[in-house]
Motif scaffolding. Structure first.
Motif, short mmCIF file in Angstrom:
data_model
loop_
_atom_site.label_atom_id
_atom_site.label_comp_id
_atom_site.label_asym_id
_atom_site.label_seq_id
_atom_site.Cartn_x
_atom_site.Cartn_y
_atom_site.Cartn_z
N GLY A 5 0.82 -1.21 0.00
CA GLY A 5 0.00 0.00 0.00
C GLY A 5 0.86 1.26 0.00
N PHE A 6 0.28 2.37 -0.49
CA PHE A 6 0.90 3.69 -0.44
C PHE A 6 2.22 3.77 -1.19
CE2 PHE A 6 -1.54 3.33 3.60
CZ PHE A 6 -2.57 4.20 3.25
N GLY A 7 2.42 2.90 -2.16
CA GLY A 7 3.63 3.01 -2.96
C GLY A 7 4.67 1.93 -2.69
N ILE A 8 4.42 1.03 -1.74
CA ILE A 8 5.26 -0.17 -1.63
C ILE A 8 5.09 -0.93 -2.94
CG2 ILE A 8 5.38 -2.46 -0.55
CD1 ILE A 8 4.78 -1.11 2.11
N ASN A 9 6.19 -1.40 -3.53
CA ASN A 9 5.99 -2.05 -4.82
C ASN A 9 6.73 -3.36 -5.03
OD1 ASN A 9 8.59 -1.21 -5.57
ND2 ASN A 9 7.83 0.73 -6.37
N CYS A 10 7.45 -3.85 -4.02
CA CYS A 10 8.08 -5.17 -4.16
C CYS A 10 7.28 -6.24 -3.41
CB CYS A 10 9.52 -5.14 -3.65
SG CYS A 10 10.57 -4.01 -4.57
N ASP A 11 6.00 -6.00 -3.18
CA ASP A 11 5.21 -6.91 -2.36
C ASP A 11 4.98 -8.26 -3.04
OD1 ASP A 11 3.95 -4.86 -3.89
OD2 ASP A 11 1.99 -5.54 -3.25
N HIS A 12 4.79 -8.26 -4.36
CA HIS A 12 4.52 -9.54 -5.03
C HIS A 12 5.72 -10.48 -4.95
CE1 HIS A 12 0.59 -8.72 -6.90
NE2 HIS A 12 1.00 -7.47 -6.94
N GLU A 13 6.91 -9.97 -5.28
CA GLU A 13 8.07 -10.86 -5.26
C GLU A 13 8.48 -11.23 -3.84
OE1 GLU A 13 7.99 -7.77 -6.59
OE2 GLU A 13 9.95 -6.80 -6.61
N THR A 14 8.24 -10.34 -2.88
CA THR A 14 8.59 -10.67 -1.50
C THR A 14 7.70 -11.81 -0.99
OG1 THR A 14 9.28 -8.38 -1.19
CG2 THR A 14 8.94 -9.69 0.80
N LYS A 15 6.43 -11.73 -1.33
CA LYS A 15 5.52 -12.84 -1.01
C LYS A 15 6.01 -14.13 -1.69
CE LYS A 15 0.82 -14.11 -2.56
NZ LYS A 15 0.20 -15.02 -1.64
N ALA A 16 6.39 -14.00 -2.96
CA ALA A 16 6.79 -15.19 -3.72
C ALA A 16 8.02 -15.88 -3.12
CB ALA A 16 7.06 -14.81 -5.18
N VAL A 17 9.01 -15.11 -2.70
CA VAL A 17 10.23 -15.77 -2.20
C VAL A 17 9.97 -16.49 -0.88
CG1 VAL A 17 11.92 -14.38 -3.44
CG2 VAL A 17 11.12 -13.59 -1.20
N ALA A 65 7.35 -8.72 6.88
CA ALA A 65 8.26 -8.19 5.86
C ALA A 65 7.75 -6.84 5.39
CB ALA A 65 8.34 -9.16 4.68
N VAL A 66 8.64 -5.85 5.39
CA VAL A 66 8.31 -4.54 4.82
C VAL A 66 9.12 -4.42 3.53
CG1 VAL A 66 8.11 -2.08 5.28
CG2 VAL A 66 8.14 -3.69 7.20
N PRO A 67 8.45 -4.58 2.39
CA PRO A 67 9.18 -4.65 1.11
C PRO A 67 9.65 -3.29 0.62
CG PRO A 67 6.96 -5.63 0.97
CD PRO A 67 7.02 -4.81 2.21
N GLY A 68 10.34 -3.36 -0.50
CA GLY A 68 10.82 -2.14 -1.14
C GLY A 68 9.72 -1.40 -1.86
N GLY A 69 10.06 -0.19 -2.28
CA GLY A 69 9.09 0.62 -3.01
C GLY A 69 9.36 2.08 -2.81
N PHE A 70 8.34 2.86 -3.02
CA PHE A 70 8.43 4.31 -2.85
C PHE A 70 7.26 4.77 -2.00
CE2 PHE A 70 11.24 4.15 -6.45
CZ PHE A 70 12.05 5.26 -6.31
N SER A 71 7.18 4.30 -0.75
CA SER A 71 6.03 4.68 0.03
C SER A 71 5.95 6.21 0.09
CB SER A 71 6.11 4.08 1.44
OG SER A 71 7.30 4.46 2.08
N PHE A 72 4.78 6.71 -0.24
CA PHE A 72 4.52 8.15 -0.27
C PHE A 72 5.55 8.90 -1.12
CE2 PHE A 72 2.47 6.54 3.54
CZ PHE A 72 1.19 7.04 3.38
N GLY A 73 6.03 8.24 -2.16
CA GLY A 73 6.91 8.91 -3.10
C GLY A 73 8.27 9.30 -2.55
N ASP A 74 8.63 8.79 -1.38
CA ASP A 74 9.89 9.15 -0.72
C ASP A 74 9.94 10.63 -0.34
OD1 ASP A 74 10.94 6.64 -0.71
OD2 ASP A 74 12.59 7.03 -2.09
N HIS A 75 8.81 11.31 -0.45
CA HIS A 75 8.84 12.73 -0.11
C HIS A 75 9.04 12.90 1.40
CE1 HIS A 75 7.76 13.60 -4.17
NE2 HIS A 75 6.63 12.90 -4.08
N LEU A 76 9.69 13.98 1.78
CA LEU A 76 10.07 14.26 3.17
C LEU A 76 11.02 13.20 3.72
CD1 LEU A 76 7.13 15.62 2.76
CD2 LEU A 76 7.27 15.98 5.21
N GLY A 77 11.77 12.57 2.84
CA GLY A 77 12.72 11.55 3.28
C GLY A 77 12.11 10.17 3.14
N SER A 78 12.86 9.27 2.48
CA SER A 78 12.34 7.94 2.21
C SER A 78 11.92 7.24 3.50
CB SER A 78 13.42 7.12 1.53
OG SER A 78 14.59 7.16 2.32
N GLY A 79 10.79 6.59 3.46
CA GLY A 79 10.34 5.76 4.59
C GLY A 79 9.75 6.53 5.75
N ARG A 80 9.87 7.85 5.70
CA ARG A 80 9.47 8.62 6.89
C ARG A 80 7.95 8.60 7.10
NH1 ARG A 80 10.69 13.14 10.41
NH2 ARG A 80 12.60 11.97 10.49
#
Lengths: 1006, 281
Positions: free
Chosen positions: B10-22, B52-67
């Motif tokens: 959600g919110f821009g996380i985008n490696c969720d499919h492959e993280t589930k798969a592995v 697992a908290v996968p990779g991605g661009f949650s909230f576009g990395d605005h105001l600092g990635s992951g913040r």
């Protein structure tokens, strides 16, 4: 509301850097040779809300400033604090203009709501400040500010040296959008003469010609129409502004492809042919594909949906679409390109009942990045266009979580007038949903509720479709420019795929050109009617007039239909994902496109008239071959030096700096990446993905583009583009019996007029390109399943007019049976045997070597034989054998021969393997040394085969043109001879350096 | 019973499919769970064995990635996360997920305590190059690290795909402390060094260290070794056909199963966590 200013800057200290400042510093050095010792940056937030500044200050480190690496202050310009010592020579602050999408601001607002949930109406805007230290007095600060912002969408405040010394710092205020004035629908009187009709079209930016205006005029003179209008209470004898705008959008060149649908009178002065072609599209693109659809069972959906769909296996189907975003990218390279990529992603989302985008492709055509000549008014320098377009596509693709697996960048002076920005996307969907419906077929019924999902409608993006059907001028409207919001779209994508899998969607399409008028209008064809209430549409700002709401192209919106009984489930899903979804219309079967604003009918158009009422264009086409001064190579040459120079040519040079900034591996599926080889810096011929985790079944994605061949013959240009796409895909292991293509034509205006005196010739170029497209695609059994055209790629008029070279991008997607059996371009091991598959001819016309030597005055011109595809059917058989050799594991090395011919291809293979090769080009074809070394004949692929596999390989290639070239060696040189004659010797590291240098443009990492 | 993995999205996380798969490839069951489902109480974190908290661009990395994602979790899931860590359940954050864990304070976490205090002690800043890049790097793991995820792993190649991966702590004392407890689990190394001898505190040049991270840090764990985060993407090398060199030195011939002889080095990391859960039941 009170405003709070928050400013943040990176901390100084050991191991800490101000990277944003560093990037500005490096780009000034790389692009303008301006060296500034130090640039520092400030990020600013303007919070417009009820929360007191003191409260925000207490929580500053929870939201705005990172407590470890940043420091900040509230309601303080940081330049006045001890965080900044010393006096800068210039300070520039850049923020968005009112109403322009501010993504960091939106994110900050979201974060603000997490901390202060009660301050519901707060909004946040952002800006960035750069302070320059040690700036040379010769640098004009206004010029400097110009490099940092685009005044179409941004505003800048400047403190020059004097202001800095007096400590007068710029401070942007909150960008409050101007009030929009609601204008109730007006009748548009069309009872006037033709000249006035034309004036109405021009003044209203409608882009409709006289015949089209007359067709509209006639519609409102029909008594039956008048009576039916009277009955619903809308002005009977004239269109409302809503209707006229709606028709202009729907009938635009952008949406209706009127040139491809036109009746063309074609004369060929070479052959004496005089004929009439009734629709290039139907004749040369649609009919061949439909013919092929009779022969194969995997062409599921062609042409009519948002992308073309093929069956990939029993469980999954795949689809692809490519679009262009040229005009917006010329005005604002960043925003224009970003909306290009996220827009084509939505085409995939809007295919069938919704597909998932899994791979992007990006192909750009720019002016030379090192251009030193004059620039026409209102045009950006090509390097700036490159940076902006690249950044837009990078952010759009990366933040959406879609890997960019293939692409190209092409350079030619004429693209200064209009850059071409092609964005493509591949999607995947289950062949059948759990409820048994095939996912590639939309199933709407009258009574279904139509939702607008995702972003809101704003003033941005009004007139995009009609604007892109006009040529670029100084007066081009800035409201046509938008910035995408990938995160809003990503949330929407997550939600839509869940809705699809739960069986909630009966129909879906994207909101692109023409906005709701197009999206709902097109879907309403399925049920033959719809009723829209524009008052329900959520707006970014109040006061938009009905016609603006209907045609605005504001981004990140899908139009989705659901059954009435599924509304609650659908809305709950939207809530979970924090996606806005609003019911705005209902499908009907009344035959009418019925638009209300509350209870008032503001548009009432028969669906049939809306979609089929546009009169067919009648156009003239006349072909006389262009005359080009002949390319005659010098009698002697130092081919080693020429090779280095060719490797430095922007069209050949490595694009790694740019491509590496795309995420090409998200989803964990990319089996052949854009760069290959020992140091992962050799060129990849095509992208290969294996999207089902744990399964090596793959998809190949490739492209071909050869615009300069149009300088001799646009037909040859088209053939070359298609063959290149196929060759590239064969090089990695495509199954040639399951491939599909996309044709994206970008042309200069081909309609003869005062502004376009050579329109007949340009149209003849289009005719020839289409005829070659049909001939080659039929021979290759390569169906075009989707395509697009952009037909007004000119700048200015008269003697200063710049028209792009006619350009066909051919994209290909196809099956790869097992990605473990793939090949890449890098030479693998010393001792591997090098072969040329295919034959070289004396075809140097419009070749890269011809352009290079004639630009330098060492040859008279670029004319001559342009590469021809004489016998594509036999090429296909050869390609099939080579693919088989790859699938059997005999061949692990294959590389396409294109710009720069065999010499450049071999150099690239050596660079990829960081290894040498000894090659003899004797016996490779009919041409002279120049033709065989530098010529760009089609149908050629260089392969390397381990000795152990050589006999198996040769057995497979029996009967197909396959010539031994030489051997991969342990030495560090590429050596090429022609029989007894030594031609060139070049060190692999030196070749790599030359190839990688030209387009690096990073300014280093210091 | 198979260990159950919650893969956030959600919110821009985008490696969720492959993280589930592995995780599924190594014998777990995995669910992609929208962050809001945990926050709304529609799903319960305690019913899972691994987060697992996968990779991605949650909230576009605005105001600092992951913040911003970190804040949502810190404010709305605090108790559930605290209980999860105290229960000894493994958590991994990859790329954007690592940034999230650092900014929530779960990594590196308080010294010598298994109870998170949600205080941010480090950060991930913009790469020194100023560029987001997708490039392959060579990693080495600290064999002495308490990290349960990296047991038995020595060296691995996998991609980084980030613009903000420079690991930073306020002082070298902070880094010394983590080093002494072997929490500097994984570092960027020069592939030309002998295997097992690559880790160094001396700053490696770009692009060997793709971001200029202090002490070439690619990932760290908390003091218990259960919470682990890293910038590179181990899931992106779950199969050898994803390795850029597979056409140069891929396995031949192929076995019956698609993955036979073609398992990627990254899969071991996920297998370690699944085995850890199994053996601690």
């Amino acid at each position: 509301m009170p405003m709070t200013r928050v400013e943040v800057t990176p901390r100084q200290g050991e191991g800490m850097r101000d990277v944003r400042g560093d990037v500005v510093r490096r780009q000034l050095a790389a692009d303008h040779n301006v060296n500034v010792p130090e640039v520092r940056s400030v990020y600013g937030f303007l919070v417009n809300g009820e929360t007191p500044s003191e409260t925000i200050a207490e929580r500053m480190n929870d939201l705005f400033a990172d407590p470890i690496i940043e420091q900040g202050a509230v309601n303080t310009i940081l330049l006045t604090t001890e965080m900044f010592s010393g006096t800068p020579d210039a300070v520039i602050t850049v923020g968005f203009k009112p109403g322009v999408t501010d993504n960091p601001g939106k994110a900050a607002k979201d974060g603000f709501t997490t901390l202060f949930p009660e301050d519901t109406d707060a909004t946040v805007a952002t800006y960035q400040t750069y302070a320059f230290y040690g700036l040379s007095a010769e640098i004009d600060v206004h010029w400097l500010a110009g490099t940092l912002h685009n005044n179409l969408i941004q505003r800048a405040l400047i403190a020059d040296k004097a202001a800095c010394e007096q400590q007068v710092w710029p401070a942007l205020d909150y960008p409050t959008p101007p009030e929009q004035v609601f204008i109730a629908p007006q009748p548009m009187d069309l009872e006037c003469d033709d000249a006035s009709l034309e004036e109405i079209s021009v003044n209203g930016l409608l882009a409709l010609n006289v015949e089209e205006m007359q067709a509209i005029q006639a519609h409102y003179r029909d008594d039956t129409i008048r009576a039916s209008r009277e009955a619903v209470g809308i002005v009977p004898n004239a269109p409302t502004d809503v209707e006229l705008e709606c028709l202009a959008q729907t009938w635009s060149e952008h949406c209706k492809h009127k040139i491809f649908a036109s009746k063309i009178h074609h004369i060929d002065h070479e052959t004496g042919e005089d004929t009439v072609i009734d629709s290039l599209f139907k004749t040369h693109i649609m009919t061949p594909t439909h013919d092929m659809q009779n022969d194969v069972d995997w062409l599921l959906s062609v042409f009519h949906d948002n992308s073309g769909v093929i069956a990939w296996d029993d469980t999954w189907s795949i689809c692809m679409k490519a679009e262009t975003h040229n005009s917006p990218s010329a005005l604002d390279p960043y925003g224009g390109a970003m909306t290009g990529i996220v827009g084509v992603n939505r085409d995939i989302m809007g295919t069938g009942l919704g597909a998932r985008p899994i791979a992007n492709t990006d192909v750009f055509c720019f002016g030379p990045p090192n251009w030193e000549g004059d620039l026409p008014d209102n045009l950006f320098h090509p390097s700036r266009v490159l940076r902006g377009v690249h950044a837009g596509v990078r952010v759009g693709g990366n933040e959406s979580g879609i890997p960019t697996v293939n692409g190209a960048i092409v350079f030619d002076d004429r693209y200064i007038g209009k850059p071409l920005v092609y964005c493509g996307t591949v999607g995947i969907m289950p062949r059948t949903l759990q409820d048994g419906r095939p996912s590639h077929i939309k199933t709407p019924l009258a009574g279904d509720i139509v939702y607008m999902v995702g972003g809101r409608v704003g003033y941005d993006g009004i007139h995009g479709a009609t604007f892109s059907s006009l040529e670029l001028t100084e007066e081009s409207p800035s409201s046509a420019v938008q910035i995408g919001d990938p995160i809003t779209q990503k949330k929407m994508l997550d939600m839509i795929l869940e809705a699809r899998d739960e069986g909630l969607i009966t129909c879906i399409t994207d909101n692109g050109a023409g906005g709701l008028s197009s999206s709902i209008g097109e879907m309403a064809e399925y049920t033959n009617g719809c009723e829209i209430d524009l008052a329900q549409v959520p707006l970014k700002q109040a006061g938009l007039s009905p016609w603006e709401i209907l045609v605005s192209e504001s981004q990140e919106r899908m139009t989705v239909a659901v059954k009435p009984e599924d509304q609650a489930t659908f809305e709950a899903l939207a809530d979970l994902h924090e996606v806005e979804a609003t019911a705005v219309a209902t499908f009907t079967s009344t035959g009418m496109f019925h638009v209300r604003y509350d209870e008032t009918t503001v548009a009432y158009l028969p669906i049939e008239f809306l979609h089929d009422g546009v009169p067919q264009l009648q156009l003239e086409s006349e072909w006389t071959p262009p005359t080009q001064p002949l390319f005659q190579p010098p009698s002697t040459a130092d081919h080693s030096t020429l090779l280095t120079e060719m490797l430095q040519r922007p069209n050949i040079a490595s694009k790694e700096t740019w491509v590496r900034q795309y995420d090409h591996e998200v989803i964990a599926q990319t089996a052949i990446k854009p760069f290959v080889g020992v140091k992962r810096d050799g060129p990849g011929d095509a992208g290969v993905i294996a999207p089902i985790h744990g399964d090596p079944h793959g998809i190949v994605i490739s492209c071909g583009i050869a615009p300069r061949y149009s300088d001799i013959d646009a037909g040859a240009m088209a053939a070359a583009a298609i063959d290149e796409a196929v060759r590239n895909a064969v090089c990695v292991g495509l199954d040639v019996d399951k491939m599909a293509g996309l044709d994206n034509f970008c042309w200069p205006d081909p309609i003869e007029s005062v502004k376009t005196p050579d329109g007949r010739f340009k149209l003849a170029q289009l005719v020839r390109a289409n005829r070659e497209l049909e001939r080659v695609c039929r021979a290759y059994r390569l169906p075009c399943v989707s395509g697009k055209d952009s037909m007004k790629n000119d700048y200015g008029s008269g003697p200063d007019k710049i028209s792009i070279p006619p350009t066909l991008l051919f994209s290909l997607f196809g099956d790869h049976p097992d990605v473990r059996f793939s090949a890449t371009s890098d030479f693998k091991r010393a001792g591997d045997r090098i072969y040329l598959v295919g034959t070289s001819h004396q075809e140097l016309g419009a070749s890269e070597i011809a352009y290079m030597l004639s630009e330098r005055g060492e040859a008279e011109g670029i004319g001559g034989e342009v590469p021809q595809l004489l016998d594509p059917a036999s090429n296909l058989n050869t390609y099939r054998q080579l693919s088989t050799a790859i699938h059997k594991g005999f061949v692990k090395t294959a590389h396409d021969c294109s710009e720069g011919g065999i010499a450049v291809a071999l150099a690239e293979m050596c660079i990829g393997g960081r290894i040498g090769a000894e090659v003899d080009i004797d016996g490779t074809g009919t041409g002279d040394v120049w033709g065989r070394l530098w010529g760009e004949s089609l149908g050629r692929i260089i392969v390397a085969v381990p000795e152990a596999n050589e006999s198996d390989f040769l057995a497979l290639m029996k009967g197909h043109p396959t010539t031994i070239l030489g051997t991969v060696t342990d030495a560090s040189d590429l050596i090429i001879t022609d029989g007894e004659d030594h031609l060139l010797k070049s060190d692999v590291e030196r070749m790599a350096e030359a190839w990688k240098g030209t387009l690096d443009m990073t300014g280093g990492v210091a | 019973m198979q260990p159950k993995v919650a893969v956030l999205f959600g919110f821009g996380i985008n490696c969720d499919h492959e993280t589930k798969a592995v995780f599924e490839l190594v014998g777990a069951t995995a669910d992609r769970i929208h962050v809001n489902r945990f926050i709304d109480g529609d799903a319960a974190l305690e019913t899972y064995d691994i987060l697992a908290v996968p990779g991605g661009f949650s909230f576009g990395d605005h105001l600092g990635s992951g913040r911003l994602m970190g804040n949502r979790m810190r404010y709305a899931m605090r108790d559930a996360l605290q209980a999860f860590v105290e229960a000894g359940k493994p958590i991994i954050g990859i790329c954007n997920g690592f940034q999230v864990l650092v900014k929530t304070g779960l990594l590196p976490g308080p010294e010598g305590s298994a109870s998170p205090d949600f205080i941010q002690r480090g950060s991930l800043g913009l790469n020194d190059s100023g560029r987001y890049e997708d490039r392959w790097v060579t990693l080495e793991f600290d064999p002495e690290s308490p990290c349960i995820w990296t047991k038995g792993m020595t060296r691995m190649e996998c991609p980084v795909r980030h613009g903000e991966g420079k690991y930073i702590m306020p002082s070298s004392d902070d880094l010394d402390r983590l080093a002494s407890s072997n929490q500097l689990t994984v570092r960027y190394v020069d592939p030309d060094t002998p295997v097992g001898e690559g880790r160094t505190d001396a700053q490696l040049p770009y692009p060997l260290s793709p971001n200029g991270s202090m002490r070439n840090i690619a990932g760290i764990c908390d003091s218990t070794g259960l919470v682990f985060g890293l910038m590179p993407h181990p899931e992106a090398i779950y199969a050898q056909w994803l390795h850029p060199h597979h056409t140069r030195d891929g396995a031949q011939p192929h076995g019956a199963g698609a993955m036979d002889g073609w398992e990627g080095e990254g899969l071991q990391l996920f297998r370690n966590a699944v085995e850890h859960v199994r053996s601690n039941r």
